[in-house]
Design an enzyme around this catalytic site. Structure first.
Site, PDB file in Angstrom:
ATOM      1  N   SER A 132       0.820  -1.210   0.000  1.00  0.00           N
ATOM      2  CA  SER A 132       0.000   0.000   0.000  1.00  0.00           C
ATOM      3  C   SER A 132       0.855   1.262   0.000  1.00  0.00           C
ATOM      4  O   SER A 132       1.955   1.291   0.568  1.00  0.00           O
ATOM      5  CB  SER A 132      -0.864  -0.018   1.263  1.00  0.00           C
ATOM      6  OG  SER A 132      -1.344   1.276   1.550  1.00  0.00           O
ATOM      7  N   GLU A 134       0.280   3.555   1.869  1.00  0.00           N
ATOM      8  CA  GLU A 134       0.420   3.916   3.286  1.00  0.00           C
ATOM      9  C   GLU A 134       1.806   3.538   3.810  1.00  0.00           C
ATOM     10  O   GLU A 134       2.223   4.026   4.857  1.00  0.00           O
ATOM     11  CB  GLU A 134      -0.644   3.204   4.128  1.00  0.00           C
ATOM     12  CG  GLU A 134      -2.005   3.865   4.092  1.00  0.00           C
ATOM     13  CD  GLU A 134      -2.056   5.206   4.819  1.00  0.00           C
ATOM     14  OE1 GLU A 134      -1.571   5.293   5.949  1.00  0.00           O
ATOM     15  OE2 GLU A 134      -2.584   6.169   4.235  1.00  0.00           O
ATOM     16  N   TYR A 156      -1.397   0.125  10.594  1.00  0.00           N
ATOM     17  CA  TYR A 156      -1.758  -0.458   9.293  1.00  0.00           C
ATOM     18  C   TYR A 156      -0.552  -0.357   8.344  1.00  0.00           C
ATOM     19  O   TYR A 156      -0.141  -1.345   7.729  1.00  0.00           O
ATOM     20  CB  TYR A 156      -2.967   0.273   8.691  1.00  0.00           C
ATOM     21  CG  TYR A 156      -3.221  -0.129   7.253  1.00  0.00           C
ATOM     22  CD1 TYR A 156      -3.892  -1.299   6.940  1.00  0.00           C
ATOM     23  CD2 TYR A 156      -2.734   0.649   6.193  1.00  0.00           C
ATOM     24  CE1 TYR A 156      -4.093  -1.681   5.612  1.00  0.00           C
ATOM     25  CE2 TYR A 156      -2.930   0.283   4.869  1.00  0.00           C
ATOM     26  CZ  TYR A 156      -3.606  -0.879   4.588  1.00  0.00           C
ATOM     27  OH  TYR A 156      -3.790  -1.267   3.271  1.00  0.00           O
TER      28      TYR A 156
HETATM   29  P1  NAP Z   1     -11.560  -4.587   1.702  1.00  0.00           P
HETATM   30  O1  NAP Z   1     -12.679  -4.287   0.763  1.00  0.00           O
HETATM   31  O2  NAP Z   1     -11.586  -4.012   3.073  1.00  0.00           O
HETATM   32  O3  NAP Z   1     -11.453  -6.180   1.803  1.00  0.00           O
HETATM   33  C1  NAP Z   1     -10.659  -6.788   2.797  1.00  0.00           C
HETATM   34  C2  NAP Z   1     -10.816  -8.288   2.706  1.00  0.00           C
HETATM   35  O4  NAP Z   1     -10.014  -8.879   3.730  1.00  0.00           O
HETATM   36  C3  NAP Z   1     -12.258  -8.782   2.937  1.00  0.00           C
HETATM   37  O5  NAP Z   1     -12.498  -9.865   2.082  1.00  0.00           O
HETATM   38  C4  NAP Z   1     -12.214  -9.246   4.379  1.00  0.00           C
HETATM   39  O6  NAP Z   1     -13.133 -10.276   4.670  1.00  0.00           O
HETATM   40  C5  NAP Z   1     -10.804  -9.809   4.458  1.00  0.00           C
HETATM   41  N1  NAP Z   1     -10.343  -9.904   5.833  1.00  0.00           N
HETATM   42  C6  NAP Z   1     -10.146  -8.887   6.707  1.00  0.00           C
HETATM   43  N2  NAP Z   1      -9.716  -9.350   7.891  1.00  0.00           N
HETATM   44  C7  NAP Z   1      -9.645 -10.716   7.753  1.00  0.00           C
HETATM   45  C8  NAP Z   1      -9.292 -11.771   8.626  1.00  0.00           C
HETATM   46  N3  NAP Z   1      -8.896 -11.536   9.878  1.00  0.00           N
HETATM   47  N4  NAP Z   1      -9.363 -13.036   8.151  1.00  0.00           N
HETATM   48  C9  NAP Z   1      -9.752 -13.278   6.879  1.00  0.00           C
HETATM   49  N5  NAP Z   1     -10.099 -12.323   6.008  1.00  0.00           N
HETATM   50  C10 NAP Z   1     -10.050 -11.056   6.444  1.00  0.00           C
HETATM   51  O7  NAP Z   1     -10.161  -4.162   1.063  1.00  0.00           O
HETATM   52  P2  NAP Z   1      -9.790  -3.849  -0.467  1.00  0.00           P
HETATM   53  O8  NAP Z   1      -9.998  -2.397  -0.702  1.00  0.00           O
HETATM   54  O9  NAP Z   1     -10.416  -4.850  -1.354  1.00  0.00           O
HETATM   55  O10 NAP Z   1      -8.208  -4.052  -0.421  1.00  0.00           O
HETATM   56  C11 NAP Z   1      -7.620  -5.324  -0.675  1.00  0.00           C
HETATM   57  C12 NAP Z   1      -6.217  -5.346  -0.123  1.00  0.00           C
HETATM   58  O11 NAP Z   1      -5.454  -4.315  -0.720  1.00  0.00           O
HETATM   59  C13 NAP Z   1      -6.106  -5.104   1.378  1.00  0.00           C
HETATM   60  O12 NAP Z   1      -5.022  -5.863   1.861  1.00  0.00           O
HETATM   61  C14 NAP Z   1      -5.780  -3.624   1.499  1.00  0.00           C
HETATM   62  O13 NAP Z   1      -5.096  -3.374   2.697  1.00  0.00           O
HETATM   63  C15 NAP Z   1      -4.909  -3.449   0.263  1.00  0.00           C
HETATM   64  N6  NAP Z   1      -4.922  -2.118  -0.326  1.00  0.00           N
HETATM   65  C16 NAP Z   1      -6.076  -1.514  -0.683  1.00  0.00           C
HETATM   66  C17 NAP Z   1      -6.047  -0.272  -1.304  1.00  0.00           C
HETATM   67  C18 NAP Z   1      -7.314   0.429  -1.717  1.00  0.00           C
HETATM   68  O14 NAP Z   1      -7.251   1.640  -1.979  1.00  0.00           O
HETATM   69  N7  NAP Z   1      -8.438  -0.263  -1.843  1.00  0.00           N
HETATM   70  C19 NAP Z   1      -4.813   0.343  -1.573  1.00  0.00           C
HETATM   71  C20 NAP Z   1      -3.642  -0.305  -1.201  1.00  0.00           C
HETATM   72  C21 NAP Z   1      -3.701  -1.547  -0.606  1.00  0.00           C
HETATM   73  P3  NAP Z   1     -14.607  -9.992   5.299  1.00  0.00           P
HETATM   74  O15 NAP Z   1     -15.479  -9.701   4.109  1.00  0.00           O
HETATM   75  O16 NAP Z   1     -14.948 -11.249   5.980  1.00  0.00           O
HETATM   76  O17 NAP Z   1     -14.453  -8.821   6.230  1.00  0.00           O
HETATM   77  N1  GDD Z   2     -12.428   7.264   6.281  1.00  0.00           N
HETATM   78  C1  GDD Z   2     -12.549   8.592   6.371  1.00  0.00           C
HETATM   79  N2  GDD Z   2     -13.701   9.117   6.904  1.00  0.00           N
HETATM   80  N3  GDD Z   2     -11.532   9.375   5.949  1.00  0.00           N
HETATM   81  C2  GDD Z   2     -11.694  10.719   6.026  1.00  0.00           C
HETATM   82  C3  GDD Z   2     -12.854  11.303   6.536  1.00  0.00           C
HETATM   83  C4  GDD Z   2     -13.911  10.473   7.010  1.00  0.00           C
HETATM   84  O1  GDD Z   2     -14.949  10.924   7.469  1.00  0.00           O
HETATM   85  N4  GDD Z   2     -12.715  12.654   6.464  1.00  0.00           N
HETATM   86  C5  GDD Z   2     -11.513  12.898   5.929  1.00  0.00           C
HETATM   87  N5  GDD Z   2     -10.893  11.722   5.676  1.00  0.00           N
HETATM   88  C6  GDD Z   2      -9.527  11.578   5.117  1.00  0.00           C
HETATM   89  C7  GDD Z   2      -8.621  10.685   5.952  1.00  0.00           C
HETATM   90  O2  GDD Z   2      -8.079  11.425   7.053  1.00  0.00           O
HETATM   91  C8  GDD Z   2      -7.560  10.308   4.918  1.00  0.00           C
HETATM   92  O3  GDD Z   2      -6.579  11.317   4.866  1.00  0.00           O
HETATM   93  C9  GDD Z   2      -8.332  10.310   3.586  1.00  0.00           C
HETATM   94  O4  GDD Z   2      -9.605  10.928   3.866  1.00  0.00           O
HETATM   95  C10 GDD Z   2      -8.567   8.930   2.983  1.00  0.00           C
HETATM   96  O5  GDD Z   2      -9.078   8.088   3.989  1.00  0.00           O
HETATM   97  P1  GDD Z   2      -9.687   6.630   3.632  1.00  0.00           P
HETATM   98  O6  GDD Z   2     -10.670   6.721   2.531  1.00  0.00           O
HETATM   99  O7  GDD Z   2     -10.134   6.023   4.915  1.00  0.00           O
HETATM  100  O8  GDD Z   2      -8.446   5.839   2.993  1.00  0.00           O
HETATM  101  P2  GDD Z   2      -6.919   5.739   3.408  1.00  0.00           P
HETATM  102  O9  GDD Z   2      -6.142   6.557   2.429  1.00  0.00           O
HETATM  103  O10 GDD Z   2      -6.709   6.007   4.835  1.00  0.00           O
HETATM  104  O11 GDD Z   2      -6.618   4.186   3.180  1.00  0.00           O
HETATM  105  C11 GDD Z   2      -7.027   3.526   1.980  1.00  0.00           C
HETATM  106  O12 GDD Z   2      -6.002   3.619   1.018  1.00  0.00           O
HETATM  107  C12 GDD Z   2      -4.774   2.965   1.377  1.00  0.00           C
HETATM  108  C13 GDD Z   2      -3.780   3.198   0.229  1.00  0.00           C
HETATM  109  O13 GDD Z   2      -3.175   4.449   0.378  1.00  0.00           O
HETATM  110  C14 GDD Z   2      -7.326   2.072   2.353  1.00  0.00           C
HETATM  111  O14 GDD Z   2      -7.916   1.437   1.236  1.00  0.00           O
HETATM  112  C15 GDD Z   2      -6.080   1.324   2.730  1.00  0.00           C
HETATM  113  O15 GDD Z   2      -6.382  -0.070   2.881  1.00  0.00           O
HETATM  114  C16 GDD Z   2      -5.055   1.499   1.604  1.00  0.00           C
HETATM  115  O16 GDD Z   2      -3.864   0.818   1.897  1.00  0.00           O
END
Ligand code: NAP
Ligand code: GDD
Length: 337
Positions: A132, A134, A156
């Site tokens: 990520s 992050e 995280y």
């Molecule tokens: P998501 O929608 O939150 O999906 C997370 C998945 O992980 C769900 O299937 C969840 O299962 C499973 N999971 C969570 N805790 C678990 C546990 N203890 N045991 C087994 N399964 C578990 O996340 P996503 O957005 O698809 O992201 C996929 C991956 O990419 C994650 O690793 C995330 O950290 C990473 N990532 C995401 C982004 C982004 O912007 N979306 C960016 C960078 C990296 P349940 O349905 O049972 O909760």
């Molecule tokens: N969730 C949330 N809720 N975020 C808020 C809010 C609110 O009400 N208001 C402002 N934000 C700001 C957060 O402080 C953060 O800076 C930004 O919006 C994005 O927050 P999220 O959408 O929660 O995503 P994230 O960037 O923290 O994390 C996501 O992206 C990562 C990759 O950079 C997740 O998908 C992570 O799993 C992933 O790794």
């Protein structure tokens, strides 16, 4: 002529946003697709498997827990995958401040268990780790690329750096084809409601449908590099098709503030965000990351991957999907307003 058996893919986190898009992509490529899910998902499919509804009959789900090596070992031994995509994680950064311990346990041990099971049972299996942006956290350069130093700002982020290092170590120590994607934020109508983009588009729909009057948000000045999840899962697959394993940044290269996202999303429903968005100091994080902006030139050059869906199209698709789900037509409202 003898038909080649379908390649087998195992996806952890298949019920999530990315898992569901990836499963569809792999089915389209002719893979036999298996998913690791929590036992509760199998017992409560109506609530927990909704993202998989269109493909439920075409995939095979296996119950296992990221907390248990024995259960992960068993699934890998049953499936004997050719490719393994490790997406399961506690993925909500905010929550990692509330529960540091379970975030670290699930994300670090879960990755280690899956890597170890693959190495012990199917060492030739190709492995993808969901890294990520992050991990960059308090980055000392903008944009960030594969050589940018990691400085995570949450447990995280720390758990993802550990997963990244474990994946690299299994590649170097045991010769595994193990790659990490350093993916920047990617969104879609399937995004979880706790993340800011979906919170905004779902909030817009509720306000447009007269079900709510305000939307409470935290830091509106935070900047992110937002792409579309449907395109980002294709990059995961491309990484595992390369002759050599490697790590890649996947991003659009453009950043926007949360405020810009909100402004555009409300405008799409004919609304002014300033009339509805209420600041909530409780939603600020104890530590924020710097500007996240990715440089995906390595992925462009080596994988031939590049994003096509721009920021405005992404916001529009999400607002329209949420409005439709509540029976409101965003465009009609915009022209009436
Ligand atoms: P998501 O929608 O939150 O999906 C997370 C998945 O992980 C769900 O299937 C969840 O299962 C499973 N999971 C969570 N805790 C678990 C546990 N203890 N045991 C087994 N399964 C578990 O996340 P996503 O957005 O698809 O992201 C996929 C991956 O990419 C994650 O690793 C995330 O950290 C990473 N990532 C995401 C982004 C982004 O912007 N979306 C960016 C960078 C990296 P349940 O349905 O049972 O909760
Ligand atoms: N969730 C949330 N809720 N975020 C808020 C809010 C609110 O009400 N208001 C402002 N934000 C700001 C957060 O402080 C953060 O800076 C930004 O919006 C994005 O927050 P999220 O959408 O929660 O995503 P994230 O960037 O923290 O994390 C996501 O992206 C990562 C990759 O950079 C997740 O998908 C992570 O799993 C992933 O790794």
């Amino acid at each position: 002529m003898i038909a080649m058996p379908a390649r087998r893919a195992l996806i952890s986190g298949i019920t999530g946003q990315d898992g569901s898009y990836l499963a569809e992509w792999l089915l389209g490529k002719g893979y036999e697709v298996h998913g690791v899910v929590r036992r509760v998902a199998i017992e409560d499919p109506e609530h927990r498997l909704t993202r998989l509804d269109p493909i439920r009959g075409q995939i095979k789900l296996h119950a296992a827990s990221l907390e248990s090596y024995a259960s992960i070992h068993q699934v890998v031994a049953q499936v004997m995958p050719d490719e393994c995509y490790h997406l399961a994680a506690q993925s909500f950064v905010s929550y990692s401040f509330d529960d540091e311990f379970s975030t670290l346990n699930a994300n670090i041990n879960g990755t280690h268990y899956l890597l170890a099971a693959v190495k012990n049972i199917v060492p030739g299996c190709r492995f993808y780790f969901a890294g990520s942006s992050e991990m960059f956290g308090k980055a000392d350069e903008v944009p960030q690329n594969e050589r940018t130093r990691f400085h995570p700002r949450s447990t995280y982020g720390i758990s993802k750096v550990a997963g990244f290092d474990l994946t690299r170590n299994y590649r170097e120590a045991y010769g595994m084809h193990a790659s990490s994607g350093i993916l920047f934020n990617h969104e879609s109508p399937r995004r979880g409601f706790e993340f800011v983009t979906r919170k905004i588009t779902a909030g817009v729909a509720r306000i447009a449908a007269d079900k709510s009057k305000e939307l409470r948000l935290g830091n509106l000045d935070a900047k992110r590099d937002w792409g579309h999840a449907r395109e980002y899962v294709q990059a995961m697959w491309l990484m595992l098709q390369q002759a050599e394993p490697d790590d890649y940044v996947i991003a659009t290269g453009a950043t926007h503030t949360v405020r810009e996202f909100a402004e555009l999303a409300f405008a799409h429903a004919g609304l002014d965000y300033r009339d509805y968005v209420a600041p909530d100091p409780d939603l600020f994080r104890p530590a924020e990351v710097n500007i996240l902006q990715g440089d995906a030139s390595k992925a462009r050059k080596k994988l031939g991957w590049e994003h096509r869906i721009g920021f405005e199209t992404l916001v529009r698709e999400m607002v329209e999907a949420d409005c439709r789900a509540l029976g409101v037509e965003p465009r009609a409202r915009a022209s009436a307003g």
